[in-house]
Design an enzyme around this catalytic site. Structure first.
Site, mmCIF file in Angstrom:
data_model
loop_
_atom_site.group_PDB
_atom_site.id
_atom_site.type_symbol
_atom_site.label_atom_id
_atom_site.label_comp_id
_atom_site.label_asym_id
_atom_site.label_seq_id
_atom_site.Cartn_x
_atom_site.Cartn_y
_atom_site.Cartn_z
ATOM 1 N N ASN A 18 0.968 -1.237 -0.152
ATOM 2 C CA ASN A 18 0.290 -0.369 0.166
ATOM 3 C C ASN A 18 0.590 1.484 -0.076
ATOM 4 O OD1 ASN A 18 -2.536 -1.523 0.037
ATOM 5 N ND2 ASN A 18 -2.577 -1.178 1.902
ATOM 6 N N ARG B 66 -11.293 -4.133 -13.929
ATOM 7 C CA ARG B 66 -10.068 -5.016 -13.652
ATOM 8 C C ARG B 66 -10.906 -6.414 -13.549
ATOM 9 N NH1 ARG B 66 -6.110 -2.090 -10.723
ATOM 10 N NH2 ARG B 66 -7.068 -0.398 -9.931
ATOM 11 N N ARG C 206 -5.234 1.559 -13.310
ATOM 12 C CA ARG C 206 -4.142 1.611 -12.819
ATOM 13 C C ARG C 206 -3.208 0.340 -12.302
ATOM 14 N NH1 ARG C 206 -1.717 6.661 -11.595
ATOM 15 N NH2 ARG C 206 -3.602 7.250 -10.783
ATOM 16 N N HIS D 88 -15.419 3.553 -14.392
ATOM 17 C CA HIS D 88 -15.117 2.670 -13.059
ATOM 18 C C HIS D 88 -16.208 2.191 -13.326
ATOM 19 C CE1 HIS D 88 -14.232 1.757 -9.055
ATOM 20 N NE2 HIS D 88 -13.307 1.933 -9.732
ATOM 21 N N TYR E 67 -12.578 -9.380 -1.373
ATOM 22 C CA TYR E 67 -13.397 -8.029 -1.303
ATOM 23 C C TYR E 67 -14.488 -8.088 -0.504
ATOM 24 C CZ TYR E 67 -8.572 -5.957 -3.750
ATOM 25 O OH TYR E 67 -7.940 -5.697 -3.897
ATOM 26 N N ARG F 14 -13.993 2.694 5.175
ATOM 27 C CA ARG F 14 -12.539 2.438 4.837
ATOM 28 C C ARG F 14 -11.717 3.299 5.467
ATOM 29 N NH1 ARG F 14 -11.096 -0.715 0.510
ATOM 30 N NH2 ARG F 14 -9.515 0.857 -0.258
ATOM 31 N N HIS G 154 -14.973 -2.621 0.437
ATOM 32 C CA HIS G 154 -15.197 -2.389 -0.714
ATOM 33 C C HIS G 154 -16.256 -2.258 -1.326
ATOM 34 C CE1 HIS G 154 -13.686 -2.500 -5.484
ATOM 35 N NE2 HIS G 154 -12.882 -1.748 -5.216
#
Length: 712
Positions: free
Chosen positions: A48, A376, A406, A436, A469, A565, A593
């Site tokens: 992270n 993703r 990314r 997204h 997640y 979060r 998430h």
């Protein structure tokens, strides 16, 4: 200056994120977390932090060079001031990581899992290690001495290096050796196979021999972090009509961007540090030392070296997501969705149900088209398999593939090529806006006409991360939602971002405004003494407009519960500003998430699930979708989930008005929400239906399954 902003109840986003990552790190210090999971939390914290420097610190560095007068709208800090504050807050985190890593290492040593120091090996062990070094490592090393004939080389991003200060006839030179990528990081000793030496330690110990003409004055394991903050749409990058080729160039450029951090393992590297800071043009505040290994990815392989019993005791108990409790095994997923809306809750439910829906649709004669947005995917994605199969079966398949996800750009480029070869139509996002959203629309036709199956979720179509997640995924045969989704894909194909929708909230056109309208509605209820309330669950809150509207609602008396979060730029409990706002954060085994936005109380609550956080980048600069939950049964299920998450006093922490987090009070009925949902999923997994049950369900489907008979 940002004179028109009130900074009394807001805080800097970067410092808030560092507080989140500190909570991740502290999971590694909990005795009730299994030992190998504690190691993983150390690695997650480290990874992270790497991404934070590559992305956030990289972009702030760029901002400091371009916009001297810029001030952050949440903290009123200049870029230079932000960088100073980041450095101040990061340094103690390195020290905390070292302390926790030392504790965990000591506990592992008690289990005979030991990172050995070469200096402490026996003579015989050193002899064997030397032989291994000469046979397996030395042939692939590429040492360089910097000089007139050997200019300072490019040092890649996040690749461990051995740096050396060399002396020859009073002349000082610098040497460097990159760690070979294809060699094992851990070299285990024969025997029980639980004592190991790290590759960088071996090279560091023996590398003097590589520079025979020099005396080695200093040597160190080091690592450079480079900015990864590339905007593919910037005019400075070469223009091309082939966007996929353009993105391949961008990925290569990332490895050569400006250094933003220099790390050393260990102490006493004064001269190497001085030399590299000058050559890399990196300031003292961006140089960090660590007593822990700079790259901790190797820790995931340690469990391969222990017995089944040790693995069982040292890891979380394995959990295999099961078919959703609402689905009957063996019966068509499509037919069951036609009967009633379905909600998958990851990781407690399996993504296999959604994949089965794609499989059925790829083979169903009634399917006309499948349209999907992809951000993703897993490295091995069955979703792609069935999209390709659908295209090969003559269905129209439209995939809106975001190549700018990314660090997943390469994976998405590869899949876009596979999909195109199978006959799918592939689009690459929208100019200036990342796509997204998580939307899949299946359009079908029978003798009664066109009908839809729509899936909208809070998380990616990634079969791997869906097991780690927490996310929600709605699957519905609602005509209302299907028609909006159809318009959405038409607008994406025609680059029309300005349309509004009857049911979906879509960014950048309407999401922010519609969320604000719902906040204002609760404010008006409070002002007229009606029952009111707001619950918002998200990863991050940075959108200044949303923050200010929440403050106004709080001032009017609306009780607001924010479950965030990560980054939270609002400070709760400020008198006259945010005294009715409570902020909590859950960090645990699974990565929180899901995004849930609920307005109102009881049965009158309006509930949306969404792909969007309340960040300006999501609400104004991305394509995002929020979908309403209309089914009363699913509404009640989500409200129950919210209630359990609010009760969590094991993994949840409370944000104070100071910006610090504190633990919640323990009770007799302590609640860990993630464990609660995990146990609930196990309890509610349905056993295989009897023939009688299956028959009755099928009869129900005959009378109520047709979309024309359903009222949505």
């Amino acid at each position: 200056m940002n004179k028109h902003y009130d900074f009394s109840y807001t805080q800097d986003r970067e410092l808030s994120w560092l507080k989140f990552n500190e909570r991740v790190l502290r999971e590694a210090d909990k005795k009730n977390v299994p030992i190998f999971e504690r190691l993983k939390f150390l690695e997650i914290f480290t990874n992270n932090l790497d991404e934070f420097f590559m992305v956030r610190v990289g972009s702030i560095h760029e901002m400091s060079l371009i916009h001297d007068d810029h001030r952050d709208i949440r903290s009123d800090l200049t870029p230079e001031e932000q960088l100073d504050e980041i450095a101040k807050h990061v340094r103690p985190l390195y020290e905390l990581r070292d302390q926790i890593f030392a504790k965990v290492s000591k506990e592992l040593e008690q289990k005979n899992i030991i990172r050995s120091k070469i200096e402490e090996l026996t003579k015989e062990e050193k002899k064997k290690l030397r032989s291994y070094y000469e046979a397996m490592i030395l042939p692939v090393l590429s040492p360089i001495v910097i000089g007139k004939q050997h200019p300072f080389p490019h040092i890649p991003n996040k690749v461990l290096q051995i740096g050396l200060l060399l002396k020859k006839k009073e002349k000082i030179s610098f040497g460097i050796i990159g760690l070979p990528r294809d060699l094992e990081r851990m070299i285990f000793f024969p025997g029980d196979g639980r004592r190991y030496v790290l590759l960088e330690d071996i090279i560091l110990y023996y590398c003097d021999d590589l520079f025979e003409n020099y005396s080695v004055e200093e040597k160190a394991v080091l690592c450079i972090t480079r900015s990864a903050d590339i905007n593919p749409d910037d005019e400075i990058y070469e223009s091309t009509d082939d966007y996929r080729t353009h993105m391949k160039k961008i990925i290569k450029m990332r490895a050569r961007l400006k250094p933003v951090r220099l790390e050393f393992e260990g102490n006493d590297h004064k001269h190497i540090k001085k030399y590299l800071s000058m050559r890399l043009n990196i300031s003292e505040q961006d140089i960090f030392k660590s007593q822990s290994p700079l790259d901790l990815k190797y820790v995931y392989k340690l469990t391969d070296k222990v017995s089944k019993e040790e693995r069982k005791n040292g890891c979380y108990r394995p959990f295999t997501p099961a078919l959703n409790r609402d689905f009957i095994p063996g019966m068509s997923v499509t037919k069951q969705i036609m009967e009633e809306d379905k909600l998958l809750s990851f990781p407690f439910d399996s993504m296999d149900t959604f994949i089965e829906l794609l499989k059925e649709s790829a083979r169903d004669k009634e399917t006309l088209s499948i349209k999907i947005t992809i951000y993703r995917l897993a490295k091995q994605a069955r979703i792609v398999k069935y999209l390709c199969e659908a295209a090969e079966n003559g269905k129209e398949v439209l995939v809106l593939m975001e190549l700018r996800a990314r660090f997943d750009e390469e994976n998405n480029i590869n899949y876009s090529e596979i999909l195109e070869e199978a006959g799918c139509k592939v689009m690459y996002g929208m100019e200036d806006y990342k796509v997204h959203s998580k939307v899949c629309l299946i359009t079908k036709k029978n003798s009664r006409g066109i009908y839809y199956i729509t899936q909208i979720g809070t998380g990616n179509y990634n079969e791997s991360t869906s097991k780690m997640y927490t996310d929600l995924s709605l699957m519905t045969a609602s005509d209302k939602i299907g028609q909006d989704a159809s318009i959405f894909f038409h607008n994406m194909a025609t680059f029309n971002l300005n349309r509004t929708y009857k049911h979906l909230l879509v960014a950048p056109s309407s999401l922010q405004d519609e969320i604000i309208k719902r906040i204002e509605r609760e404010k008006m209820k409070a002002e007229s003494f009606q029952p009111c309330g707001i619950f918002m669950k998200m990863n991050s809150l940075t959108d200044r407009k949303i923050i200010d509207e929440l403050s106004k609602a709080s001032t009017a008396g609306v009780p607001i519960f924010l479950l965030i979060r990560g980054i939270c730029c609002i400070r709760p409990g400020i008198p006259g500003k945010t005294e009715n706002i409570r902020v909590e954060s859950i960090v645990g085994r699974f990565l929180e998430h899901s995004r849930i936005y609920a307005f109102g109380v009881g049965d009158d609550t309006d509930i949306y699930i969404s792909s969007a956080d309340m960040m300006t980048r999501n609400t104004r600069r991305r394509v995002e979708v929020a979908v309403p939950i209309y089914d009363p049964r699913l509404k009640q299920r989500i409200l129950k989930m919210i209630k359990i998450m609010k009760q969590d006093n094991i993994q949840a922490q409370v944000l104070l008005s100071s910006g610090e987090y504190t633990t919640k009070k323990k009770r007799e009925d302590n609640v860990n929400s993630q464990i609660y949902f995990l146990n609930e999923a196990k309890r509610l997994i349905k056993k295989e239906k009897t023939p009688k049950q299956t028959f009755l369900h099928q009869v129900k489907g005959i009378f109520f399954g047709n979309k024309k008979l359903r009222k949505k």
